[in-house]
Design an enzyme around this catalytic site. Structure first.
Site, PDB file in Angstrom:
ATOM      1  N   GLY A  48       0.826  -1.227   0.004  1.00 11.94           N
ATOM      2  CA  GLY A  48       0.188  -0.028  -0.025  1.00 11.94           C
ATOM      3  C   GLY A  48       1.105   1.359   0.052  1.00 11.94           C
ATOM      4  O   GLY A  48       2.168   1.237   0.093  1.00 11.94           O
ATOM      5  N   GLN A  53       3.682   9.825   1.840  1.00 13.11           N
ATOM      6  CA  GLN A  53       4.887   9.409   1.697  1.00 13.11           C
ATOM      7  C   GLN A  53       5.385   9.880   0.367  1.00 13.11           C
ATOM      8  O   GLN A  53       6.525   9.472   0.158  1.00 13.11           O
ATOM      9  CB  GLN A  53       4.553   7.827   1.190  1.00 13.11           C
ATOM     10  CG  GLN A  53       4.128   7.042   2.626  1.00 13.11           C
ATOM     11  CD  GLN A  53       4.085   5.509   2.521  1.00 13.11           C
ATOM     12  OE1 GLN A  53       3.089   5.018   2.071  1.00 13.11           O
ATOM     13  NE2 GLN A  53       5.222   4.860   2.995  1.00 13.11           N
ATOM     14  N   CYS A  96       7.269  -0.583   6.159  1.00 16.29           N
ATOM     15  CA  CYS A  96       7.001   0.585   5.628  1.00 16.29           C
ATOM     16  C   CYS A  96       8.058   1.063   4.522  1.00 16.29           C
ATOM     17  O   CYS A  96       9.326   1.044   4.916  1.00 16.29           O
ATOM     18  CB  CYS A  96       6.575   1.387   6.800  1.00 16.29           C
ATOM     19  SG  CYS A  96       5.832   3.020   5.964  1.00 16.29           S
ATOM     20  N   LEU A  97       7.603   1.425   3.576  1.00 15.18           N
ATOM     21  CA  LEU A  97       8.344   1.904   2.453  1.00 15.18           C
ATOM     22  C   LEU A  97       9.165   3.196   3.134  1.00 15.18           C
ATOM     23  O   LEU A  97      10.131   3.703   2.616  1.00 15.18           O
ATOM     24  CB  LEU A  97       7.668   2.389   0.843  1.00 15.18           C
ATOM     25  CG  LEU A  97       7.130   1.211   0.291  1.00 15.18           C
ATOM     26  CD1 LEU A  97       6.469   1.730  -0.860  1.00 15.18           C
ATOM     27  CD2 LEU A  97       8.199   0.449  -0.001  1.00 15.18           C
ATOM     28  N   HIS A 138      -2.940   0.434   8.196  1.00  9.34           N
ATOM     29  CA  HIS A 138      -1.582   1.061   8.224  1.00  9.34           C
ATOM     30  C   HIS A 138      -1.630   2.317   7.380  1.00  9.34           C
ATOM     31  O   HIS A 138      -0.859   3.258   7.682  1.00  9.34           O
ATOM     32  CB  HIS A 138      -0.705   0.053   7.657  1.00  9.34           C
ATOM     33  CG  HIS A 138       0.796   0.314   7.333  1.00  9.34           C
ATOM     34  ND1 HIS A 138       1.842  -0.203   7.932  1.00  9.34           N
ATOM     35  CD2 HIS A 138       1.150   1.353   6.673  1.00  9.34           C
ATOM     36  CE1 HIS A 138       3.164   0.325   7.622  1.00  9.34           C
ATOM     37  NE2 HIS A 138       2.596   1.330   6.609  1.00  9.34           N
ATOM     38  N   GLU A 139      -2.404   2.231   6.165  1.00 11.10           N
ATOM     39  CA  GLU A 139      -2.302   3.352   5.297  1.00 11.10           C
ATOM     40  C   GLU A 139      -3.006   4.416   5.966  1.00 11.10           C
ATOM     41  O   GLU A 139      -2.651   5.779   5.673  1.00 11.10           O
ATOM     42  CB  GLU A 139      -2.737   2.816   3.932  1.00 11.10           C
ATOM     43  CG  GLU A 139      -2.183   1.855   3.225  1.00 11.10           C
ATOM     44  CD  GLU A 139      -0.497   2.030   3.069  1.00 11.10           C
ATOM     45  OE1 GLU A 139      -0.269   3.201   3.147  1.00 11.10           O
ATOM     46  OE2 GLU A 139       0.086   1.122   3.304  1.00 11.10           O
ATOM     47  N   HIS A 142      -1.206   6.425   8.207  1.00 14.33           N
ATOM     48  CA  HIS A 142      -0.223   7.745   7.479  1.00 14.33           C
ATOM     49  C   HIS A 142      -0.951   8.853   7.325  1.00 14.33           C
ATOM     50  O   HIS A 142      -0.280   9.973   7.188  1.00 14.33           O
ATOM     51  CB  HIS A 142       0.190   7.077   5.977  1.00 14.33           C
ATOM     52  CG  HIS A 142       1.325   6.215   6.077  1.00 14.33           C
ATOM     53  ND1 HIS A 142       2.797   6.362   6.373  1.00 14.33           N
ATOM     54  CD2 HIS A 142       1.717   4.844   5.555  1.00 14.33           C
ATOM     55  CE1 HIS A 142       3.557   5.660   6.119  1.00 14.33           C
ATOM     56  NE2 HIS A 142       2.815   4.501   5.738  1.00 14.33           N
TER      57      HIS A 142
HETATM   58 ZN    ZN Z   1       3.724   2.672   5.335  1.00 17.90          ZN
END
Ligand code: ZN
Length: 161
Positions: A48, A53, A96-97, A138-139, A142
């Site tokens: 995701g 991000q 996480c990226l 999780h998203e 963010h």
């Molecule tokens: Zn993330």
């Protein structure tokens, strides 16, 4: 176009994102952003990706279609919110990226009910379970400026390959 992904420590990752107006979804730059976010996510093997991000502080995220209930198209969530659909929680590993190489165990609700708009501004409501529910939580974190490691236990560095 593959977009640069912001990583820690970057203050943009810790900001509350603003809601999008449905009319904004008609703007070519927003539709382009959605495409670019999806391309960036798949290129980096993400499950995701959320707009903050890639430096956009707006309530928009894309979920990898392989983890959704409709694997034919990417799931785009605009102004999403969720509530628990079951009292059960589960703990599983997350990364996480924006936090490269760091993984940790996060406890989250197993089953949630999600309200959002789709990429065309149409209302979207669905129940998500298991990994799908975990990714959505999780998203959405963010979009509220929260990163997984703030909730994780047993944080560790894992270098893949
Ligand atoms: Zn993330």
């Amino acid at each position: 176009m593959i977009l640069p992904v912001l990583t820690e420590p970057n203050p943009l990752l810790h900001q509350q994102s603003r809601h999008l107006q449905p009319e904004e979804l008609k703007l070519p730059k927003i539709q382009q952003l959605i495409q670019d976010m999806a391309e960036t996510m798949y290129t980096k093997d993400g499950v995701g990706i959320a707009a903050p991000q890639v430096g956009e502080s707006i309530q928009l995220c894309v979920i990898n279609k392989e983890y959704t209930a409709s694997p034919n198209e990417d799931m785009v969530l605009v102004n999403p919110s969720w509530e628990k659909a079951s009292a059960f929680k589960a703990t599983d590993i997350e990364g996480c990226l924006s936090v490269p190489k760091i993984y940790g165990d996060v406890k989250r609700f197993k089953k949630i009910k999600v309200n959002a708009l789709d990429k065309n501004g149409q209302p979207l409501q669905f129940v998500a379970d298991g990994t799908f529910a975990r990714i959505v939580q999780h998203e959405i974190d963010h979009l509220q400026g929260t990163l997984f490691y703030e909730k994780a236990k047993n944080l560790r560095e894992i270098t893949v390959e």
